[in-house]
Design a protein around this motif. Structure first.
Motif, PDB file in Angstrom:
ATOM      1  N   ASP A 198       0.875  -1.174   0.000  1.00  0.00           N
ATOM      2  CA  ASP A 198       0.000   0.000   0.000  1.00  0.00           C
ATOM      3  C   ASP A 198       0.916   1.230   0.000  1.00  0.00           C
ATOM      4  O   ASP A 198       1.199   1.829   1.037  1.00  0.00           O
ATOM      5  N   ASN A 199       1.384   1.597  -1.176  1.00  0.00           N
ATOM      6  CA  ASN A 199       2.419   2.614  -1.288  1.00  0.00           C
ATOM      7  C   ASN A 199       1.944   3.996  -0.850  1.00  0.00           C
ATOM      8  O   ASN A 199       2.730   4.788  -0.324  1.00  0.00           O
ATOM      9  N   VAL A 200       0.679   4.293  -1.092  1.00  0.00           N
ATOM     10  CA  VAL A 200       0.146   5.607  -0.709  1.00  0.00           C
ATOM     11  C   VAL A 200       0.184   5.780   0.809  1.00  0.00           C
ATOM     12  O   VAL A 200       0.670   6.798   1.323  1.00  0.00           O
ATOM     13  N   LEU A 201      -0.302   4.783   1.526  1.00  0.00           N
ATOM     14  CA  LEU A 201      -0.295   4.872   2.987  1.00  0.00           C
ATOM     15  C   LEU A 201       1.127   4.793   3.540  1.00  0.00           C
ATOM     16  O   LEU A 201       1.463   5.500   4.498  1.00  0.00           O
ATOM     17  N   ALA A 202       1.957   3.971   2.938  1.00  0.00           N
ATOM     18  CA  ALA A 202       3.340   3.860   3.406  1.00  0.00           C
ATOM     19  C   ALA A 202       4.064   5.194   3.289  1.00  0.00           C
ATOM     20  O   ALA A 202       4.784   5.604   4.213  1.00  0.00           O
ATOM     21  N   GLU A 203       3.875   5.898   2.184  1.00  0.00           N
ATOM     22  CA  GLU A 203       4.537   7.184   1.996  1.00  0.00           C
ATOM     23  C   GLU A 203       3.986   8.229   2.967  1.00  0.00           C
ATOM     24  O   GLU A 203       4.754   9.032   3.527  1.00  0.00           O
ATOM     25  N   ALA A 204       2.689   8.225   3.201  1.00  0.00           N
ATOM     26  CA  ALA A 204       2.111   9.162   4.167  1.00  0.00           C
ATOM     27  C   ALA A 204       2.657   8.902   5.567  1.00  0.00           C
ATOM     28  O   ALA A 204       2.952   9.841   6.327  1.00  0.00           O
ATOM     29  N   ALA A 205       2.814   7.629   5.922  1.00  0.00           N
ATOM     30  CA  ALA A 205       3.371   7.283   7.230  1.00  0.00           C
ATOM     31  C   ALA A 205       4.829   7.715   7.330  1.00  0.00           C
ATOM     32  O   ALA A 205       5.276   8.204   8.377  1.00  0.00           O
ATOM     33  N   ARG A 206       5.586   7.558   6.244  1.00  0.00           N
ATOM     34  CA  ARG A 206       6.985   7.997   6.258  1.00  0.00           C
ATOM     35  C   ARG A 206       7.075   9.517   6.407  1.00  0.00           C
ATOM     36  O   ARG A 206       7.955  10.019   7.119  1.00  0.00           O
ATOM     37  N   GLN A 207       6.181  10.244   5.750  1.00  0.00           N
ATOM     38  CA  GLN A 207       6.173  11.704   5.889  1.00  0.00           C
ATOM     39  C   GLN A 207       5.849  12.110   7.324  1.00  0.00           C
ATOM     40  O   GLN A 207       6.444  13.052   7.861  1.00  0.00           O
ATOM     41  N   LEU A 208       4.929  11.396   7.948  1.00  0.00           N
ATOM     42  CA  LEU A 208       4.620  11.671   9.353  1.00  0.00           C
ATOM     43  C   LEU A 208       5.836  11.394  10.233  1.00  0.00           C
ATOM     44  O   LEU A 208       6.157  12.189  11.137  1.00  0.00           O
ATOM     45  N   ALA A 209       6.524  10.298   9.970  1.00  0.00           N
ATOM     46  CA  ALA A 209       7.718   9.967  10.748  1.00  0.00           C
ATOM     47  C   ALA A 209       8.804  11.021  10.566  1.00  0.00           C
ATOM     48  O   ALA A 209       9.469  11.412  11.537  1.00  0.00           O
ATOM     49  N   ARG A 210       8.974  11.506   9.334  1.00  0.00           N
ATOM     50  CA  ARG A 210       9.983  12.546   9.088  1.00  0.00           C
ATOM     51  C   ARG A 210       9.616  13.847   9.808  1.00  0.00           C
ATOM     52  O   ARG A 210      10.493  14.508  10.375  1.00  0.00           O
TER      53      ARG A 210
END
Length: 239
Positions: A198-210
């Protein structure tokens, strides 16, 4: 003797077709999606499986049962898996095989430093790799002969388990959005969304982590993650 309960007295003999027969594996994992992969691998390999979704439930389980193998996720809702690894690696009698696991390879050193016998990088998809990672660490008399004859398979979990994970995170996001909760949400979703492609959610989660790591405002990013999670819950299937 390793056992699955207080009254177990015998251990089944493993075979090439079921090389983990006789093993009881405790999986300390908060993601139902990730755990479903391991459940299926254990079922095909002959192992019994028990699950704990946090450090507290794992410790409660270990007061009653002693598994022969324990797989410990490094990021759990109530602390680091490294803490449990350290406890168990110094315990006597010691569980035969202690493995850390994570979708974040940077946690491997923490798992090994805490005393883990090895580390499984998620996603875990190959049944042969899963079996061999455990068998090579078991005492020789607990291993079958002829493992080379086992046909490898790629195991896919039930997509509905992903829905369960989305419901879990939706509950976390509905509570107080303090820094610890948001760190947990980002860590959890980075791993499970990557496993589910689920690349969309994974990228959103990475942005939150950053954003959390850099100390920048996270309100908009947390809202974006919450919206994607809600979208997944409204779908008939998770992915």
């Amino acid at each position: 003797m390793d056992d699955s309960g207080p009254f177990a007295t015998t251990v089944a003999t493993p075979t090439a077709a079921r090389p983990l027969l006789g093993q009881t594996i405790l999986v300390v994992e908060d993601s139902r999606y990730a755990c479903d992969v391991i459940r299926l691998m254990c079922m095909h390999s002959g192992a019994r499986i028990r699950r704990a979704d946090c450090l507290k439930s794992a410790r409660r389980h270990l007061q009653i049962y002693r598994p022969s193998v324990i797989l410990i996720d490094m990021g759990l809702p109530d602390g680091s898996g490294a803490d449990l690894i350290a406890e168990l690696s110094n315990a006597s009698p010691r569980i035969s095989v202690i493995l850390g696991m994570s979708g974040d390879d940077s946690t491997k050193s923490a798992a090994l430093d805490a005393g883990a016998d090895g580390f499984l990088a998620k996603p875990i998809e190959s049944m042969s790799f899963f079996q061999r990672s455990i068998l090579k660490l078991l005492p020789e008399d607990r291993r079958p002969s002829g493992l080379h004859s086992v046909r490898d398979e790629v195991i896919r979990p039930d997509p509905m388990a992903y829905q369960d994970d989305m419901a879990h995170i939706a509950d976390v996001l509905a509570g107080p959005n303090d820094h610890r909760a948001l760190d947990y949400v980002a860590q959890f979703l980075c791993g499970v969304a990557q496993e589910a492609d689920d690349n969309v959610l994974a990228e959103a989660a990475r942005q939150l982590a950053r954003s959390r790591a850099h100390g920048t405002p996270v309100t908009a990013q947390a809202a974006k993650v919450a919206g994607i999670v809600q979208d997944r819950l409204e779908q008939r299937e998770a992915i």
